[in-house]
Structure formats: structure tokens, C-alpha cells
Design an enzyme around this catalytic site. Sequence first.
Site, PDB file in Angstrom:
ATOM      1  N   LYS A  83       0.749  -1.261  -0.069  1.00  0.00           N
ATOM      2  CA  LYS A  83       0.014   0.027  -0.017  1.00  0.00           C
ATOM      3  C   LYS A  83       0.625   1.304   0.001  1.00  0.00           C
ATOM      4  O   LYS A  83       0.301   2.387  -0.597  1.00  0.00           O
ATOM      5  CB  LYS A  83      -0.834  -0.013   1.181  1.00  0.00           C
ATOM      6  N   GLU A 106     -10.008   6.819   3.093  1.00  0.00           N
ATOM      7  CA  GLU A 106     -10.923   5.970   3.806  1.00  0.00           C
ATOM      8  C   GLU A 106      -9.934   4.865   4.324  1.00  0.00           C
ATOM      9  O   GLU A 106      -9.046   4.728   3.548  1.00  0.00           O
ATOM     10  CB  GLU A 106     -11.814   5.591   2.833  1.00  0.00           C
ATOM     11  N   SER A 133       1.522  -9.916  -0.855  1.00  0.00           N
ATOM     12  CA  SER A 133       1.270  -8.250  -0.799  1.00  0.00           C
ATOM     13  C   SER A 133       1.453  -7.877   0.527  1.00  0.00           C
ATOM     14  O   SER A 133       1.722  -6.684   0.505  1.00  0.00           O
ATOM     15  CB  SER A 133      -0.235  -8.150  -1.374  1.00  0.00           C
TER      16      SER A 133
END
Length: 397
Positions: free
Chosen positions: A92, A114, A381
Amino acid sequence: MMKKTLPDKRGYFGDFGGRYVPETLMRALDELTNAYRLVRKDSNFQKELREYLEDYAGRPTALYEAKRLSAVYKRARIFLKREDLCHTGAHKINNTLGQGLLAVRLGKKRIVAETGAGQHGVATATACRVFGLKCVVYMGALDIERQALNVYKMRLLGAEVRPVYSGSRTLKDATNEAIRDWVTNVDDTHYLLGSVVGPHPYPAMVRDFQSTIGDETRGQLRKKRVGLPDYLIACVGGGSNAIGFFHTFLKDRGVRMIGVEAAGKGVNTREHAATLTKGFPGILHGMKSYLLQNRDGQVELAHSISAGLDYPSVGPEHSYLKDAKRVRYVTATDRDALDGFKLLTEAEGIMPALEPSHAIGYLKRLMPKTKKSESVVLCLSGRGDKDIDTVKSLLKT
Ligand SMILES: *Cc1c(COP(=O)(O)O)cnc(C)c1O
């Protein structure tokens, strides 16, 4: 053939994507699209971003040949793209550093975001410290209860976490509030979206920021004299790690790609997040894409053991790639993910996040179809630290 030029000017990937937003947001989205078009070709911007990715986030991440995991199946060689080694523990940060730097270029002083599980909130709050930006994170009140540790981390990082009490009090509702804030404060505020979802240009922009994953993988495979991979496999929530991993290989016809969605308690129950497998095209959060909905078009709640996959829609480019049959989308249950978590931990001493554990769990179905001469590259990930409590309560060992 796959075109590298997608989306089109209006932000469509075939039938999917676009901008389904109130008129008041159009100007902000146009401004963002134009700014992004400029920095994409701006070598100073790209150089500065690369420095942050390398010196701050720890890129390039390793490509690791998991020989002990491969030995479990005795078929293709398995490689792991180690996004779990990124600063803050997942891919991320690639996107939040990219959009953070873009916000600085745009002269914005304030970021809204968010978050569901809090992972994107933490990555955003982190990037805001690096770039000296004020940070407001909207989070469903229910998620705030469930993810106390990430809420605390965001506050330590100086972010204001605003609870959202409407609707199901989860990610879907937090997203609506973040958009509302952006509409009101668009002059000094950038909305930092966390995946390849939302109105144009977000799906394309976030994809490009995450494409560093696949670009590095291509070069690393070449260096290891593997060449093009036979299979790529990644988990799909909103779809940003998967598309960032797949994108550079889309034109290479021989590379087979598999996206793994969360089947929760099973795709034939109501508790899953298998949007592409069980959903239908619809509109949510400013885009047209596959969507979990009932017969009246009401959005259904998604369920997964991993909060990062728990989203009732998916990036529009994945919807396009599904219909174009370029990527195959499959599912793995909560149980498969727990098995995947245990398998990688025991075979390789790497504890994966529960999201990529779905892709690992799917290997038991994929690997028997592969040949010894082939290669499978899996996008790991994120790391599992955040999920240890969940694993502990479910494995009961
Ligand atoms: C958030 C998250 C995901 C899901 O998001 P995508 O946009 O689908 O990549 C997957 N893995 C990890 C570790 C995450 O934190």
C-alpha cells in the site's frame, strides 16, 4: 489484444470504470487527471518518487525462489514477490507515497482517506508525515472497534481518525464520507484513494503507482535467467496489488494470470467477497464494475477472514480483464487462507498476511496442473503481523 492505452479518455476499460459522481466533483477529477498526466511524463517527479520508494519504502523488494514451498508440490518452481518487506508491511505504501508526492505538486495541504481494516489509513498517515501534510482518515465505527491497534497507530502518526456511524458502519460508508469531505474542501485537499477503484483517474493512477511491483519482477526474473513467467498469481480485494503485478505482462500472451478472490465461508453462502465470481455489473463509489448486489440492486455486505479483501466491488480493469478472458479469477475460502498461512510459515519461515494467504491456499489447486519446467510467481502483498490474533483464535493451537 490488450491495449496498453486503457482506459480511454473518459476513463473506461471496455464497459467498466468511468465517473459516476456528482457534478461538483467533476472539476476536482479533471484537475487530478491533468496533473497526473503531467507528472507521469515528468522525469523529475518520477526520479523523486523513485528515491522515496527506494530509500524510504525499501524498494526494490526481493524476488525469492521458495524452494521448500516448491518441494511440497514437486512441480513448477515457485517465486515470491516480497511486498511484505515494504515499510509498513505491504504494497500500500507504493500508492500512498505516489499520491502524497502528487498532492504536494498540486499544492494541497490536507489529505483525506477512507480505510477499512486500517492498513490503508496507516500507509496514508505515514506518507503524510513524510510530506508534511495534514491527514484525516474516515473509518466506520464498527471497524474502529475491530481494528483498535491500527487506529492507535494512525493517531501516533498524527492523523485524525473520524468515525462514521452511517449504514453498516464499515468501509463502504467511510468511503462515502471521505468523498463528501473532498467535495467540500477540494481547494486545499487531495483524496488519497487506497486501491484501483473509484472514479477516473483513480483506477489508472493507482495501477501505475503499483506497477513498480510487476516492472521489478520482470527484471528480476530476467536476472535469474527465468525469463517470462508461466503463471502469475495474486489476491484481489480492490485489486491494486494484483493489477500492479499483472500489468506489465498483459501483452505477453504466454503469461497466464490468476486473481484469487475471497470466498469467505463459501461462494454458495452469503458470506463471501467473491465479486467477480458471484457479482453483476453495477455502480458503486463512482465507477461501474462487478458488484455484489441483491436482485433489487442493493449492495450486499462482503465477508472475508482478511479485512483487506472484504470489499463488495472490485477495480474496473479487473472486470474488463475478466470479460476479455485475459485473467482468470478464482476463489479461496477462509479455510484455504488459513491453510496457506500455515503452509508458508512452516515451509519457508515467512508469515504472510491473510490476504495473500488466499493465493497461497489456491496453490494446492494450481500446482498439480503445472510442469517442472515452468515457473509460478506469487505476489506476497503483505506480512502477517497484523493478523496473528485472528490466526491464533482460529487455529486454536
Ligand atoms: C489491502 C491489502 C490487500 C487488498 O488490496 P488490493 O487493492 O486488492 O491489493 C491485499 N493484501 C494486503 C497485504 C493488503 O494490505
